[in-house]
Design an enzyme around this catalytic site. Structure first.
Site, PDB file in Angstrom:
ATOM      1  N   PRO A  17      44.903  37.482  49.127  1.00  9.13           N
ATOM      2  CA  PRO A  17      46.460  37.503  48.761  1.00  9.13           C
ATOM      3  C   PRO A  17      46.932  36.141  48.547  1.00  9.13           C
ATOM      4  CG  PRO A  17      45.653  38.493  51.068  1.00  9.13           C
ATOM      5  CD  PRO A  17      44.603  37.978  50.254  1.00  9.13           C
ATOM      6  N   GLU A  18      47.683  36.365  47.712  1.00  3.15           N
ATOM      7  CA  GLU A  18      48.463  34.961  47.475  1.00  3.15           C
ATOM      8  C   GLU A  18      49.700  34.919  47.841  1.00  3.15           C
ATOM      9  OE1 GLU A  18      48.256  32.779  43.770  1.00  3.15           O
ATOM     10  OE2 GLU A  18      46.409  34.019  42.991  1.00  3.15           O
TER      11      GLU A  18
END
Ligand SMILES: [Zn+2]
Length: 297
Positions: A17-18
């Site tokens: 996840p960013e």
């Protein structure tokens, strides 16, 4: 919820996840568990997820009230207060629980009847009757606690600047004069915290800058455009993510991020959405970089 349709829409293909996803998850958790009190903590046997000793994590969390959940860099930070305010007169904040999701980590808010998933490494029983569970099949995620001794202590800080708060002058100072490719500089977490591969590529496309360009070779105007593009891309993604919070953190663990349509990331060989040229992919500092050879200079 939009079904993960493969290609650029599927979260599962994108790796960790960013920043926008972490922001979305933190906001969702804040809505769900802020104000709740941790009654007890179970931690699994696997050592990798525990960045602080298990005993410290348990003692910090037990009987703590979750004051707030927020994102710092790509970490999820739970600010913890003493559940019994009389126990410490001067300071209500006693510490923080820091969660990094790694590649596959998830925080689920579940009712106790829901079966514990495989690869569950932590279960917090909450006074509301629900449980907060940390599940991570690949075990790159990390759990840690930070003790806060006084009201003035800042607690956990990310190594670099928060990209959404970064002012233009500061951004220029950070990036101008660097001899590395601008793409590497954007990924350098000591400069900006939380900009990952996807959003770096998308920001460079919007700013019209090739990823291999030396940061030092960029004009002030180009850096200004990049500063705007980084914030624009991240904010757009957060806005889209906000509508899928409940899907991400629900007990079934359904994944359903609405994502930006990537303009370059993951589109090697496909036509540029602006000019039709074929999107190219190069490796910079070991990471894939995607760009349009016509729109980006
Ligand atoms: Zn183009």
């Amino acid at each position: 919820m939009r079904a993960p349709a493969g290609g650029s829409c599927s979260r599962k293909l994108e790796g960790m996840p960013e920043l926008p996803e972490v922001e979305t998850i933190a906001r969702g958790l804040d809505q769900r568990v802020a104000g709740d009190v941790v009654e007890s903590v179970w931690l699994g046997e696997k050592p990798e997820p525990l960045k602080s000793p298990a005993r410290e994590i348990a003692s910090m969390l037990e009987r703590a009230r979750i004051a707030r959940v927020r994102r710092v860099g790509k970490h999820i930070v739970f600010d913890l207060e003493c559940a019994n305010r009389n126990s410490r007169k001067s300071s209500r904040i006693r510490g923080q629980w820091i969660v990094h999701l790694g590649m596959t980590g998830r925080l689920l808010v579940a009712s106790p009847e829901v079966e514990i998933a495989r690869h569950t490494h932590a279960v917090l029983k909450l006074a509301s009757g629900r449980e907060l569970r940390f599940v991570d099949p690949r075990r790159f995620g990390r759990l840690a606690v930070v003790r806060i001794e006084s009201e003035s202590a800042v607690g956990f800080v990310a190594p670099g600047d928060e990209p959404l708060d970064s002012q233009i002058e500061r951004f220029l100072t950070l990036f101008s004069g660097r001899k590395t490719p601008i793409k590497s500089a954007l990924l350098n977490q000591k400069l900006l915290s939380g900009v990952g591969n996807i959003y770096a590529d998308e920001s460079l496309f919007r700013a019209g800058i090739r990823p291999r360009r030396r940061a030092a070779s960029l004009t002030g105007e180009q850096l200004r455009r990049l500063h705007g593009a980084v914030q624009e891309v991240l904010l757009e993604a957060i806005k889209l993510g906000g509508s899928s919070v409940s899907d991400y953190v629900d007990a079934e663990g359904r994944e359903g991020f609405f994502q930006l349509q990537h303009r370059v990331y993951g589109r090697e060989g496909e036509p540029c959405l602006v000019c039709g040229a074929s999107i190219k992919r190069v490796i910079i500092a070991g990471r894939s970089s995607h760009y349009c050879p016509h729109c980006q200079k």
